[in-house]
Design an enzyme around this catalytic site. Structure first.
Site, short mmCIF file in Angstrom:
data_model
loop_
_atom_site.label_atom_id
_atom_site.label_comp_id
_atom_site.label_asym_id
_atom_site.label_seq_id
_atom_site.Cartn_x
_atom_site.Cartn_y
_atom_site.Cartn_z
N CYS A 170 115.65 -8.45 -74.08
CA CYS A 170 114.58 -8.59 -73.08
C CYS A 170 113.65 -9.69 -73.55
O CYS A 170 113.63 -10.05 -74.73
CB CYS A 170 113.85 -7.24 -72.96
N HIS A 171 112.84 -10.24 -72.63
CA HIS A 171 111.93 -11.32 -73.00
C HIS A 171 110.46 -10.91 -72.94
O HIS A 171 109.57 -11.75 -73.03
CB HIS A 171 112.16 -12.55 -72.10
N HIS A 201 109.87 -2.37 -72.88
CA HIS A 201 108.79 -2.36 -71.89
C HIS A 201 107.61 -1.49 -72.30
O HIS A 201 106.64 -1.38 -71.53
CB HIS A 201 109.30 -1.94 -70.49
N TYR A 258 104.39 3.08 -66.13
CA TYR A 258 104.92 3.88 -67.23
C TYR A 258 103.92 4.92 -67.71
O TYR A 258 104.25 5.78 -68.53
CB TYR A 258 105.30 2.99 -68.43
#
Length: 488
Positions: A170-171, A201, A258
């Site tokens: 992931c970036h 995340h 989240y």
């Protein structure tokens, strides 16, 4: 050197092009083979034409093939990269639309929350099919690089059940670091050294140093609050920084879904988000952006093909991990990054079976993670809430247990803050029925779910969300791009 890379979901044209050009920025990789595979012949044709143009323009010996036969693409591959979205934008629209009927307002919906969990249910059976093919057809010891969301669930399934050497990429960490470097006034990103750890995340900058000087909470808060743009776009993220003491990797919009605190009341949502771009919290923002991007690419394809004729520029190589990992593994040039792997003692206060995202070094011996990291307690508590949801979601996807799926959704932080158990049970029934064609493991559960829906008395609402925008037309997008060029 010569080896084969298979890209599954290569019809994600823009991202595939980026991975391709990044990899070809490594001089030793000029003679490798890229095998592209996708369900869409149309998209495969477009991306192959673009990559062929790049190869031709740069006089490279690189081989590019494209096929809808995934098993053929995987034959003899040393590396397999996945960037699939099972169900496409059609299923994704349901991930956003149906939860809104039950008061659940998501910005992205691809990691956890109701949308992310159902996304995982669609992806995991396919991920296991990929793993089976890799074991049977790829080069022995082939490495699976997963870019597809939900990152943790997909990677968890591939490692635990697919039995394939897998890393999730992931970036988000890189983008967060770029923000921090900017607000602290760094002349270049290389001046900032950092350790980021957590889960995908929900990763946390637990150690920050600018030119060797440690950056504390108060200095970082002051720097973000003084920034003319980020102080408005990242209000929620800054609030979490103030309360937790560390900065999160994720965008304002991602982070908001989240947690159970910021999107549970419609009138509160607009207080914490910013509408200057989708990523800062817009309802269904990524769905709108993805739809516009697809439409724009289809219309402007000749221009994208024309741009592929330009010479490769190694200075423009992106910070996506894939090319750097392959370079380290094949040439032994050491690369440091943040990778998604099974915990197994890497983070001391997260569950051992969880998929974590944390620092590691890559060389010819593989990916070597830094062990013994302990998160701040609040960060660990937040991550554990999501890990529990991810674990149940993976187990539900493997078993086809719709009751376990409902329990996973019920335990999601934002869902639990908004919806009652009766609403969750009906919502999951509705989502499973709507997406049945992509959920083979729930085939036996669908008839009973339909029966329950026909008799349900749980009320829903026709709600577009607290901050929804319409998909813009090609003409509107073109006018906006023209205005930005003139202003810039």
């Amino acid at each position: 050197m010569s080896f084969k890379i298979a890209i599954i979901g290569a019809g994600s044209v823009g991202f595939t092009k980026k991975l391709f050009t990044d990899i070809l920025c490594v001089p030793e990789f000029a003679d490798i083979e890229f095998a592209l595979t996708d369900l869409s012949e149309h998209n495969l044709g477009m991306i192959k034409a673009i990559l062929d143009r790049i190869v031709e323009a740069n006089s490279l010996p690189t081989k590019v093939t494209a096929t809808t036969d995934r098993r053929k693409a995987l034959e003899g591959a040393r590396y397999v990269i996945s960037c699939v979205r099972v169900g496409g934008l059609e299923a994704y629209a349901d991930d956003i639309r149906i939860p809104l009927k039950y008061g659940i307002d998501q910005c992205v919906g691809d990691t956890i929350c109701a949308g992310g969990i159902l996304y995982g249910q669609r992806n995991i059976p396919v991920i296991l099919d990929f793993c089976k093919d890799i074991r049977e057809l790829a080069e022995p010891g082939a490495k699976f690089l997963n870019y597809a969301n939900p990152m943790a669930m997909n990677t968890w399934a591939a490692i635990e059940y697919g039995k394939v050497d897998t890393v999730g990429l992931c970036h988000g960490v890189q983008h967060g670091a770029e923000q921090i470097a900017e607000v602290l006034g760094a002349k270049s990103h290389s001046e900032l050294d950092y350790v980021c750890s957590g889960i995908n995340h929900q990763t946390w900058f637990i150690d920050l140093r600018l030119n060797g000087r440690r950056i504390g909470k108060d200095e970082l808060i002051a720097a973000f609050e003084a920034h003319p743009v980020y102080s408005q776009q990242e209000k929620l993220r800054i609030d979490v920084l103030k309360r937790f003491g560390v900065y999160s990797t994720e965008s304002n919009g991602h982070l908001s879904e989240y947690l159970p605190w910021y999107r549970k009341r419609p009138d509160e949502i607009t207080r914490w988000i910013d509408m200057s771009d989708w990523i800062h919290g817009e309802t269904g923002g990524y769905l709108r952006y993805s739809t516009e991007t697809r439409n724009w690419f289809e219309t402007e394809y000749p221009q994208f093909l024309e741009a592929a004729s330009k010479p490769l520029d190694a200075s423009k190589r992106s910070n996506e991990h894939a090319s750097h990992i392959l370079e380290a593994l094949e040439t032994n040039r050491v690369y440091r990054g943040h990778f998604n792997v099974k915990n197994s003692g890497i983070i001391t206060n997260l569950p051992q079976d969880a998929i974590i995202e944390s620092p590691g070094f890559v060389d010819r011996f593989g990916i070597n993670m830094t062990s013994g990291i302990t998160l701040p307690e609040a960060c660990a508590a937040t991550c554990i809430s999501s890990i529990n949801v991810q674990r149940m979601s993976v187990h539900a996807a493997i078993s086809g247990d719709i009751d376990l799926l409902k329990l996973a959704v019920l335990h999601d932080p934002l869902v639990g803050a908004v919806s009652t158990p009766e609403e969750v049970w009906q919502m999951v029934d509705e989502m499973v029925v709507a997406q049945a064609r992509w959920l083979p493991q729930y085939a036996d559960a669908v008839p009973e779910a339909k029966e329950r829906l026909s008799k349900s008395k749980v009320k829903t609402r026709d709600w577009a969300g607290a901050a929804r925008r319409n998909v813009r037309s090609i003409e509107e997008l073109r006018a906006e791009k023209t205005a930005l060029k003139q202003a810039g």
